[in-house]
Design a protein around this motif. Structure first.
Motif: not given
Ligand code: CLN
Length: 147
Positions: A1-2, A8-10, A72-77, A124-128
């Motif tokens: 997920m984008a 993660l960019k920040f 964050l690094k698991a990117k949804g997993n 993006a952070l709110r979505n995550v």
């Protein structure tokens, strides 16, 4: 997920200073939502003015942010990370789900100030966090915790 990559960019400045940024997150959470401090028996009686220099608050703030970094690094997993967290927060710490929404807004603000999180990054952070909280909540329901 984008959205995970967009946050993660920040993450670099956060990762470089988990103790201080973690302290800031908890200190501000307790200032803006005093009831959340009561959820931590180990922080009872620490006044706002003493929090910035409190090693236990820094250490716990770092623990929270490190775990968030794993998510964050698991990117949804993240099922295997979320499950034990949901277990401890529901059955041991007895934390109602709404508190995760409160800390989300604090992390958004602190990352804006300390890591330059821009408008797209904030969304993006709110979505995550929305995904993380929904998954925590699904685990809570399985455990029969109404929080
Ligand atoms: Fe939490 C402990 C990660 C939000 C209250 N929390 C922990 C531990 C984490 C952790 C890792 C240690 C291992 C464990 O018990 O499990 N917490 C997180 C993450 C978030 C988070 C990631 C969200 C980003 N936690 C919260 C709140 C809630 C809370 C919603 C209150 C305000 S913010 N957490 C606790 C408490 C403990 C804990 C009470 C136990 C602290 C202790 O006595 O050591």
């Amino acid at each position: 997920m984008a959205d995970f990559d967009a946050v993660l960019k920040f993450w670099g400045p956060v990762e470089a200073d988990y103790d201080n940024i973690g302290n800031m997150v908890l200190t501000r959470l307790f200032a803006e939502h005093p009831d959340t401090q009561k959820l931590f028996p180990k922080f009872a009686g620490i006044g706002q003015g003493d929090m910035a220099g409190n090693a236990a608050i820094s250490a716990h703030g770092a623990t929270v942010l490190k775990k968030l970094g794993e998510v964050l690094k698991a990117k949804g997993n993240h099922a295997s990370i979320v499950k034990p967290l949901a277990n401890s927060h529901a059955t041991k710490h007895k934390i109602a789900i709404n508190n995760f929404k409160l800390i989300t807004e604090i992390i958004v603000k602190v990352m804006q100030e300390k890591a330059g999180l821009d408008a797209a990054g904030q969304t993006a952070l709110r979505n995550v966090m929305g995904v993380f909280i929904a998954d925590m909540d699904a685990n809570y329901k399985e455990l029969g915790f109404s929080g």
